[in-house]
Design a protein around this motif. Structure first.
Motif, mmCIF file in Angstrom:
data_model
loop_
_atom_site.group_PDB
_atom_site.id
_atom_site.type_symbol
_atom_site.label_atom_id
_atom_site.label_comp_id
_atom_site.label_asym_id
_atom_site.label_seq_id
_atom_site.Cartn_x
_atom_site.Cartn_y
_atom_site.Cartn_z
ATOM 1 N N UNK A 42 5.077 23.367 8.582
ATOM 2 C CA UNK A 42 5.945 22.206 8.836
ATOM 3 C C UNK A 42 6.521 21.631 7.544
ATOM 4 N N UNK A 43 6.773 22.507 6.584
ATOM 5 C CA UNK A 43 7.303 22.058 5.286
ATOM 6 C C UNK A 43 8.667 21.405 5.430
ATOM 7 N N UNK A 44 9.441 21.832 6.421
ATOM 8 C CA UNK A 44 10.793 21.319 6.587
ATOM 9 C C UNK A 44 10.879 19.925 7.169
ATOM 10 N N UNK A 45 9.749 19.324 7.523
ATOM 11 C CA UNK A 45 9.798 17.987 8.122
ATOM 12 C C UNK A 45 10.003 16.888 7.092
ATOM 13 N N UNK A 46 9.860 17.204 5.797
ATOM 14 C CA UNK A 46 10.040 16.186 4.769
ATOM 15 C C UNK A 46 9.121 14.998 4.959
ATOM 16 N N UNK A 47 7.857 15.268 5.304
ATOM 17 C CA UNK A 47 6.912 14.195 5.633
ATOM 18 C C UNK A 47 6.315 13.572 4.367
ATOM 19 N N UNK A 48 7.144 12.826 3.688
ATOM 20 C CA UNK A 48 6.783 12.264 2.390
ATOM 21 C C UNK A 48 6.005 10.962 2.541
ATOM 22 N N UNK A 49 5.463 10.484 1.423
ATOM 23 C CA UNK A 49 4.718 9.228 1.447
ATOM 24 C C UNK A 49 5.646 8.037 1.263
ATOM 25 N N UNK A 50 5.184 6.892 1.745
ATOM 26 C CA UNK A 50 5.918 5.632 1.647
ATOM 27 C C UNK A 50 5.085 4.650 0.824
ATOM 28 N N UNK A 51 5.702 4.054 -0.171
ATOM 29 C CA UNK A 51 5.027 3.090 -1.032
ATOM 30 C C UNK A 51 5.650 1.709 -0.841
ATOM 31 N N UNK A 79 0.817 -1.207 0.000
ATOM 32 C CA UNK A 79 0.000 0.000 0.000
ATOM 33 C C UNK A 79 0.847 1.252 0.000
ATOM 34 N N UNK A 80 0.165 2.364 0.191
ATOM 35 C CA UNK A 80 0.829 3.668 0.232
ATOM 36 C C UNK A 80 0.409 4.388 1.508
ATOM 37 N N UNK A 81 1.409 4.904 2.216
ATOM 38 C CA UNK A 81 1.174 5.568 3.494
ATOM 39 C C UNK A 81 1.681 7.009 3.427
ATOM 40 N N UNK A 82 0.906 7.978 3.943
ATOM 41 C CA UNK A 82 1.293 9.393 3.859
ATOM 42 C C UNK A 82 2.111 9.867 5.055
ATOM 43 N N UNK A 129 10.620 -0.409 0.747
ATOM 44 C CA UNK A 129 9.670 0.677 0.458
ATOM 45 C C UNK A 129 10.343 1.799 -0.321
ATOM 46 N N UNK A 130 9.506 2.539 -1.008
ATOM 47 C CA UNK A 130 9.934 3.682 -1.821
ATOM 48 C C UNK A 130 9.411 4.961 -1.176
ATOM 49 N N UNK A 131 10.219 5.999 -1.152
ATOM 50 C CA UNK A 131 9.795 7.298 -0.631
ATOM 51 C C UNK A 131 9.328 8.168 -1.793
ATOM 52 N N UNK A 132 8.130 8.712 -1.684
ATOM 53 C CA UNK A 132 7.540 9.550 -2.727
ATOM 54 C C UNK A 132 7.488 10.987 -2.228
#
Length: 401
Positions: A196-205, A145-148, A185-188
């Motif tokens: 909070x733009x600097x947290x780099x809270x990317x999605x995980x696939x 799946x994909x997690x945000x 997993x892949x980071x998207x």
């Protein structure tokens, strides 16, 4: 700009809570100076994470058997409250990445050995929303799946991923956290936000990963077992209160900046010192009171919970559901405190060069986190007090009542 590094004591020396908080406080000026840079980069740089590591912050909650100090979670929360005064994104990333080390205290020790067997400084990322598909197989689980919103994901060599276990009818019966290798997993890069733009809270696939049983645990099955005293707090309590603690730091940072600005500011029309305005003084005092109340509530809650777990007892449902609202209210009250101050800044507050607008944006985003949902937690507490009902999949598995 370089960031000062604060050395960790040599050997087996474990610093006190006061020493760790002092290290965090000493970082505030350097972190504040880099906050714009970090926001524009949309992730926390490696040297800042290294500074936190060198200061020992990742060892606070880490089990002693695997190189940590196994301290009470309140120590970690106090450190977060200081770091949040400097750079919200950096503090948030430290909160997310650092709290995972506590989670290993709940698990089969083989999970910690897998991660820290060769390097006890390995960092773990996460995304807990149960977004994917989980299937029980022989010896473990298949996950896809994909997690945000995986904050600090660029720094993790592993990640905890949340998923629901369902029965043959598709009904959820448990909520799990599963430890997944970075190779699986892949980071998207989809983290484009106004705060909070600097947290780099990317999605995980995850396309299809096998997770052995020993790398998974229930996030809602709360019971007495092998875990040490500082791991007897409920999972949700430690994670939710860590978020609340870092938000307290954000609000305190806004107070600090507001005081610095108002001490030297003059009214454009009259030339009078802004610090003499009763309106400014009233708003400042009320903001300070809100933040102090949040901090005091956090300390009182953790002191009460600690008195229970130190007797090797579980924290009751009655206490836990009250704690959940205690923690969730912190986001709202800190948000109100920062907004109260921001309204005093006038036109000066709208410029990107004024750090108070970043504290406001970061606090607004942080207060939208699921852990800070004061509305639903208030409804849950009210419903419990009136009827004894509890929200599903949060306090216990369905088969536990």
């Amino acid at each position: 700009m370089t960031t000062a590094v604060i050395a960790t004591p040599a050997g087996d020396a474990i610093p006190t809570s006061e020493e760790l908080v002092a290290r965090a406080a000493a970082m505030v000026p350097a972190l504040r100076a880099r906050a714009d840079e970090i926001e524009q980069a949309r992730k926390v740089p490696g040297d800042v994470i290294a500074m936190f590591r060198d200061a020992g912050f990742f060892r606070i909650l880490q089990p002693k058997k695997f190189g940590g100090w196994e301290m009470n979670p309140i120590v970690f929360m106090r450190v977060l409250g200081e770091l949040g005064r400097g750079c919200c994104a950096s503090a948030w990333s430290m909160m997310i990445l650092g709290v995972h080390n506590w989670e290993f205290g709940l698990m089969d020790e083989r999970a910690a050995a897998d991660v820290w067997g060769e390097d006890d400084e390995t960092i773990i990322a996460s995304s807990y929303p149960p977004m994917g598909e989980l299937t029980k197989v022989a010896g473990g689980w298949q996950l896809k799946g994909r997690w945000p919103t995986s904050s600090g994901s660029d720094h993790g060599a592993w990640a905890f991923i949340g998923a629901l276990e369902r029965n043959e009818k598709g009904v959820p019966v448990d909520r799990h956290a599963l430890l997944v290798k970075r190779d699986d997993y892949e980071i998207i890069d989809d983290w484009y936000t106004f705060g909070l733009a600097g947290t780099g809270s990317k999605s995980v696939l995850i396309k299809d990963a096998f997770v052995p049983d020993h790398r998974a645990h229930s996030m809602i099955d709360y019971k007495l077992d092998h875990r040490g005293t500082n791991y007897l707090f409920p999972f949700a309590m430690v994670f939710y209160s860590s978020v609340s603690s870092v938000i307290i730091g954000f609000a305190q940072g806004a107070i600090d900046v507001f005081i610095d600005q108002m001490k030297v500011r003059s009214d454009n029309g009259t030339g009078a010192r802004t610090a003499l305005s009763p309106y400014v003084k009233d708003r400042l005092a009320n903001a300070v009171t809100r933040v102090r109340s949040c901090r005091a509530r956090m300390e009182q809650m953790m002191a009460h919970a600690t008195s229970i777990v130190e007797k090797r007892e579980l924290i009751s449902i009655d206490d836990r559901i009250h704690y959940m609202l205690d923690m969730a209210r912190i986001g709202r009250e800190c948000e109100e405190a920062v907004l109260t101050l921001y309204k005093c800044t006038g036109a000066r507050g709208v410029y990107r060069s004024n750090p108070i607008q970043r504290y406001l944006r970061d606090t607004l985003v942080a207060a939208n986190h699921i852990t800070q949902d004061a509305d639903n937690n208030a409804g849950a507490l009210g419903g419990y007090l009136l009827s004894g009902d509890l929200p599903p999949m949060l306090y216990a598995r369905p088969d536990q009542g």
